[in-house]
Design a protein around this motif. Structure first.
Motif, PDB file in Angstrom:
ATOM      1  N   UNK A  27       0.870  -1.171   0.000  1.00  0.00           N
ATOM      2  CA  UNK A  27       0.000   0.000   0.000  1.00  0.00           C
ATOM      3  C   UNK A  27       0.908   1.222   0.000  1.00  0.00           C
ATOM      4  N   UNK A  28       0.675   2.093  -0.958  1.00  0.00           N
ATOM      5  CA  UNK A  28       1.511   3.277  -1.037  1.00  0.00           C
ATOM      6  C   UNK A  28       0.644   4.530  -1.066  1.00  0.00           C
ATOM      7  N   UNK A  29       1.223   5.627  -0.611  1.00  0.00           N
ATOM      8  CA  UNK A  29       0.543   6.917  -0.610  1.00  0.00           C
ATOM      9  C   UNK A  29       0.949   7.680  -1.860  1.00  0.00           C
ATOM     10  N   UNK A  30      -0.047   8.126  -2.606  1.00  0.00           N
ATOM     11  CA  UNK A  30       0.218   8.883  -3.826  1.00  0.00           C
ATOM     12  C   UNK A  30      -0.205  10.334  -3.635  1.00  0.00           C
ATOM     13  N   UNK A  31       0.675  11.231  -3.973  1.00  0.00           N
ATOM     14  CA  UNK A  31       0.383  12.659  -3.892  1.00  0.00           C
ATOM     15  C   UNK A  31      -0.279  13.065  -5.200  1.00  0.00           C
ATOM     16  N   UNK A  32      -1.528  13.545  -5.113  1.00  0.00           N
ATOM     17  CA  UNK A  32      -2.247  13.961  -6.325  1.00  0.00           C
ATOM     18  C   UNK A  32      -1.781  15.317  -6.816  1.00  0.00           C
ATOM     19  N   UNK A  33      -1.139  16.082  -5.945  1.00  0.00           N
ATOM     20  CA  UNK A  33      -0.710  17.425  -6.317  1.00  0.00           C
ATOM     21  C   UNK A  33      -1.818  18.454  -6.199  1.00  0.00           C
ATOM     22  N   UNK A  34      -3.014  18.004  -5.832  1.00  0.00           N
ATOM     23  CA  UNK A  34      -4.159  18.912  -5.680  1.00  0.00           C
ATOM     24  C   UNK A  34      -4.127  19.550  -4.300  1.00  0.00           C
ATOM     25  N   UNK A  35      -4.487  20.800  -4.253  1.00  0.00           N
ATOM     26  CA  UNK A  35      -4.565  21.517  -2.978  1.00  0.00           C
ATOM     27  C   UNK A  35      -5.603  20.836  -2.100  1.00  0.00           C
ATOM     28  N   UNK A  36      -5.308  20.777  -0.809  1.00  0.00           N
ATOM     29  CA  UNK A  36      -6.209  20.095   0.119  1.00  0.00           C
ATOM     30  C   UNK A  36      -7.352  21.042   0.484  1.00  0.00           C
ATOM     31  N   UNK A  37      -8.482  20.884  -0.237  1.00  0.00           N
ATOM     32  CA  UNK A  37      -9.705  21.626   0.080  1.00  0.00           C
ATOM     33  C   UNK A  37     -10.889  20.692  -0.132  1.00  0.00           C
ATOM     34  N   UNK A  38     -12.068  21.131   0.244  1.00  0.00           N
ATOM     35  CA  UNK A  38     -13.273  20.293   0.210  1.00  0.00           C
ATOM     36  C   UNK A  38     -13.574  19.785  -1.201  1.00  0.00           C
ATOM     37  N   UNK A  58     -24.330   8.519  -0.308  1.00  0.00           N
ATOM     38  CA  UNK A  58     -23.811   9.497   0.664  1.00  0.00           C
ATOM     39  C   UNK A  58     -22.886   8.839   1.687  1.00  0.00           C
ATOM     40  N   UNK A  59     -23.257   7.650   2.183  1.00  0.00           N
ATOM     41  CA  UNK A  59     -22.414   7.002   3.186  1.00  0.00           C
ATOM     42  C   UNK A  59     -21.078   6.544   2.584  1.00  0.00           C
ATOM     43  N   UNK A  60     -21.094   6.090   1.328  1.00  0.00           N
ATOM     44  CA  UNK A  60     -19.845   5.700   0.670  1.00  0.00           C
ATOM     45  C   UNK A  60     -18.954   6.919   0.437  1.00  0.00           C
ATOM     46  N   UNK A  61     -19.570   8.019   0.038  1.00  0.00           N
ATOM     47  CA  UNK A  61     -18.801   9.246  -0.208  1.00  0.00           C
ATOM     48  C   UNK A  61     -18.173   9.739   1.088  1.00  0.00           C
ATOM     49  N   UNK A  62     -18.936   9.731   2.179  1.00  0.00           N
ATOM     50  CA  UNK A  62     -18.400  10.163   3.481  1.00  0.00           C
ATOM     51  C   UNK A  62     -17.240   9.269   3.918  1.00  0.00           C
ATOM     52  N   UNK A  63     -17.397   7.972   3.731  1.00  0.00           N
ATOM     53  CA  UNK A  63     -16.337   7.038   4.108  1.00  0.00           C
ATOM     54  C   UNK A  63     -15.061   7.319   3.305  1.00  0.00           C
ATOM     55  N   UNK A  64     -15.213   7.485   1.979  1.00  0.00           N
ATOM     56  CA  UNK A  64     -14.050   7.738   1.125  1.00  0.00           C
ATOM     57  C   UNK A  64     -13.394   9.076   1.473  1.00  0.00           C
ATOM     58  N   UNK A  72      -4.261  12.266   4.074  1.00  0.00           N
ATOM     59  CA  UNK A  72      -3.699  13.589   3.757  1.00  0.00           C
ATOM     60  C   UNK A  72      -3.289  14.375   4.990  1.00  0.00           C
ATOM     61  N   UNK A  73      -3.523  13.810   6.162  1.00  0.00           N
ATOM     62  CA  UNK A  73      -3.197  14.521   7.398  1.00  0.00           C
ATOM     63  C   UNK A  73      -1.697  14.822   7.448  1.00  0.00           C
ATOM     64  N   UNK A  74      -1.387  16.101   7.703  1.00  0.00           N
ATOM     65  CA  UNK A  74       0.004  16.521   7.778  1.00  0.00           C
ATOM     66  C   UNK A  74       0.566  16.957   6.428  1.00  0.00           C
ATOM     67  N   UNK A  75      -0.218  16.879   5.371  1.00  0.00           N
ATOM     68  CA  UNK A  75       0.223  17.295   4.035  1.00  0.00           C
ATOM     69  C   UNK A  75      -0.610  18.493   3.587  1.00  0.00           C
ATOM     70  N   UNK A  76      -0.074  19.283   2.644  1.00  0.00           N
ATOM     71  CA  UNK A  76      -0.805  20.423   2.080  1.00  0.00           C
ATOM     72  C   UNK A  76      -1.614  20.024   0.856  1.00  0.00           C
ATOM     73  N   UNK A  77      -1.357  18.833   0.331  1.00  0.00           N
ATOM     74  CA  UNK A  77      -2.058  18.374  -0.869  1.00  0.00           C
ATOM     75  C   UNK A  77      -2.876  17.131  -0.548  1.00  0.00           C
ATOM     76  N   UNK A  78      -3.736  16.721  -1.504  1.00  0.00           N
ATOM     77  CA  UNK A  78      -4.583  15.538  -1.327  1.00  0.00           C
ATOM     78  C   UNK A  78      -3.736  14.288  -1.575  1.00  0.00           C
ATOM     79  N   UNK A  79      -3.717  13.413  -0.589  1.00  0.00           N
ATOM     80  CA  UNK A  79      -2.952  12.167  -0.657  1.00  0.00           C
ATOM     81  C   UNK A  79      -3.953  11.006  -0.677  1.00  0.00           C
ATOM     82  N   UNK A  80      -3.767  10.058  -1.589  1.00  0.00           N
ATOM     83  CA  UNK A  80      -4.648   8.886  -1.650  1.00  0.00           C
ATOM     84  C   UNK A  80      -3.807   7.619  -1.477  1.00  0.00           C
ATOM     85  N   UNK A  81      -4.435   6.612  -0.862  1.00  0.00           N
ATOM     86  CA  UNK A  81      -3.787   5.312  -0.702  1.00  0.00           C
ATOM     87  C   UNK A  81      -4.095   4.479  -1.933  1.00  0.00           C
TER      88      UNK A  81
END
Length: 191
Positions: A27-38, A58-64, A72-81
């Protein structure tokens, strides 16, 4: 002329006895390069759901979204596993002799299985059960409304058959009244 080593590899891959490859999941973390916003977190969550084939409920979206926010915690960009699967051929660098040894193991296992089956066929052992019937009743002659105390010969044979028994022989003893019919069932012992 066909390459003998490749032919041996093909045969080994067909065998269920020999493991020819290993699978490694990381499992690796990939940096999308997107700014971390809603909006970007929502977009990444929807892409994740679509990629996995999950419905956009809605429940699947909230979970994801929660999963992506944790990554993404601790990063300025969106990070996905992302899971990465790597399959390794265990016989990639094998010599012809090593392949031959593996094929010999497959042959030995196959011959052992054949020997066991032949041994069982040659030395079959059975267990027997005897059922005594005073009157042979057919299912077509069942009186209307009679369920419990009417035992037809078909039901008796089917009940034994479900348990692995087969009818070996059947004979009637005409001495005495009522005439008794003996049903002898057998099944192979599987010990």
């Amino acid at each position: 002329m066909a390459d003998l080593k490749n032919l041996m590899l093909e045969e080994l891959r067909k065998s269920s006895l020999i493991q020819t490859s290993s699978i490694d999941e990381t499992e690796e973390l990939l940096d999308t390069g997107l700014e971390k916003n809603e909006d970007n977190i929502l977009a990444a969550a929807l892409a994740y759901l679509d990629n996995k084939g999950y419905r956009r409920r809605a429940d699947n979206i909230d979970f994801a979204k929660n999963m992506i926010m944790e990554s993404s915690e601790g990063y300025d960009t969106v990070i996905v596993k992302q899971k990465r699967v790597v399959e390794t051929d265990l016989f990639e660098g094998a010599s012809r002799e090593e392949l031959q040894d593996a094929m010999d193991v497959c042959k030995l296992e196959t011959l052992t299985a054949i020997h066991t089956k032949l041994e069982r066929m040659a030395n079959r052992q059975y267990e027997y059960a005897v059922e005594v019937v005073e009157e042979i009743q057919l299912e077509k002659d069942r009186p209307k409304g009679k369920l419990g105390d009417y035992v037809s010969i078909e039901n008796l044979l089917n009940d034994y058959g479900k348990k692995g028994w087969e009818l070996d022989r059947m004979y009637a003893d005409s001495k005495g009244r009522p005439v008794k019919t003996y049903l002898i069932f057998k099944r192979e012992k599987m010990d």
